[in-house]
Design an enzyme around this catalytic site. Structure first.
Site, PDB file in Angstrom:
ATOM      1  NE  ARG A   7      -3.620   2.461   2.235  1.00 45.18           N
ATOM      2  CZ  ARG A   7      -4.361   2.920   3.226  1.00 45.18           C
ATOM      3  NH1 ARG A   7      -4.407   2.260   4.376  1.00 45.18           N
ATOM      4  NH2 ARG A   7      -5.059   4.028   3.073  1.00 45.18           N
ATOM      5  CG  HIS A   8      -0.715   4.823  -1.283  1.00 39.89           C
ATOM      6  ND1 HIS A   8      -0.858   5.766  -0.278  1.00 39.89           N
ATOM      7  CD2 HIS A   8      -1.954   4.388  -1.573  1.00 39.89           C
ATOM      8  CE1 HIS A   8      -2.135   5.907   0.016  1.00 39.89           C
ATOM      9  NE2 HIS A   8      -2.824   5.073  -0.756  1.00 39.89           N
ATOM     10  CG  ASN A  14      -3.463   7.983   3.475  1.00 37.87           C
ATOM     11  OD1 ASN A  14      -2.520   7.924   2.691  1.00 37.87           O
ATOM     12  ND2 ASN A  14      -4.612   7.384   3.230  1.00 37.87           N
ATOM     13  CD  GLN A  20      -5.299   9.521  -0.361  1.00 36.20           C
ATOM     14  OE1 GLN A  20      -4.576  10.463  -0.227  1.00 36.20           O
ATOM     15  NE2 GLN A  20      -4.989   8.348   0.113  1.00 36.20           N
ATOM     16  NE  ARG A  57      -3.673   7.404  -2.853  1.00 37.39           N
ATOM     17  CZ  ARG A  57      -4.679   7.844  -3.594  1.00 37.39           C
ATOM     18  NH1 ARG A  57      -4.570   8.986  -4.262  1.00 37.39           N
ATOM     19  NH2 ARG A  57      -5.807   7.152  -3.674  1.00 37.39           N
ATOM     20  CD  GLU A  82      -8.598   2.402  -2.807  1.00 37.67           C
ATOM     21  OE1 GLU A  82      -9.053   1.388  -3.381  1.00 37.67           O
ATOM     22  OE2 GLU A  82      -8.111   2.350  -1.663  1.00 37.67           O
ATOM     23  CG  HIS A 139      -4.517   2.859  -4.341  1.00 34.12           C
ATOM     24  ND1 HIS A 139      -3.931   4.068  -4.079  1.00 34.12           N
ATOM     25  CD2 HIS A 139      -4.311   2.606  -5.660  1.00 34.12           C
ATOM     26  CE1 HIS A 139      -3.407   4.547  -5.198  1.00 34.12           C
ATOM     27  NE2 HIS A 139      -3.622   3.682  -6.167  1.00 34.12           N
TER      28      HIS A 139
END
Length: 183
Positions: A7-8, A14, A20, A57, A82, A139
């Site tokens: 995951r980024h 966040n 997001q 990201r 995402e 994501h």
């Protein structure tokens, strides 16, 4: 074949607890540090490629990981973007979850469609890197529900900058790690 879902790293949204989704929000400094930590987790294995979602990201996280592993940065796959939360993006996630605990958010992309899209992306990655070990940076929501669908493992949450690895053998996919922890 082994896939390591990363995951980024963290973004300001966040940190602020904002939903997001497909909004293209960049990493913050903590997120860059988390990407370096993920690279250190991945260094224990041998990888053939690092690919990602095209969102900034994820792409920056992938670039940090690829550089650390000494690999060229592979392609971005639009199927790994995402979940699109539509008009809810940018709202406090606690407010959204409290209002719609079943995750059936008005105007959002259905979860089944998100997972189906991710699986199409994984098929493309498999075609591009047959039988290879690939790091897939994307994501939280798409990772969580895809991991559940592929493995049946009850993933609760996917944390920023962590590695959730799965391995495919003749019987299917099995979980190796979730959030950097062996299963």
């Amino acid at each position: 074949m082994t896939l390591a879902f990363v995951r980024h790293g963290q973004t300001d949204w966040n940190r602020e607890g904002r939903l997001q989704g497909s909004s293209d929000i960049p990493l913050n400094d903590t997120g860059r540090e988390q990407a370096l930590a993920a690279e250190r987790m991945l260094a224990e294995w041998t990888w053939d490629a690092v690919v990602s979602s095209p969102l900034a990201r994820a792409r920056e996280t992938a670039r940090i990981v690829a550089d650390g592993l000494g690999l060229p940065l592979g392609p971005a796959y639009p199927e790994l973007v995402e979940r699109d939360y539509g008009p809810l993006e940018g709202l406090p996630d606690t407010e959204v979850i409290a209002r719609w605990p079943d995750r059936r958010y008005p105007g959002a992309e259905p979860l089944d469609a998100v997972v189906d899209r991710c699986l199409r992306g994984l098929d493309r990655i498999d075609a591009d890197y047959p039988g290879r070990n690939v790091v897939v940076v994307c994501h939280g929501t798409i990772m969580k529900y895809t991991l559940i669908r592929l493995t049946g493992y009850p993933v609760d949450v996917v944390l920023n900058g962590t590695v959730s690895a799965i391995e495919r053998d003749a019987e299917g996919w099995r979980v190796l790690t979730i959030n950097g922890e062996p299963v």
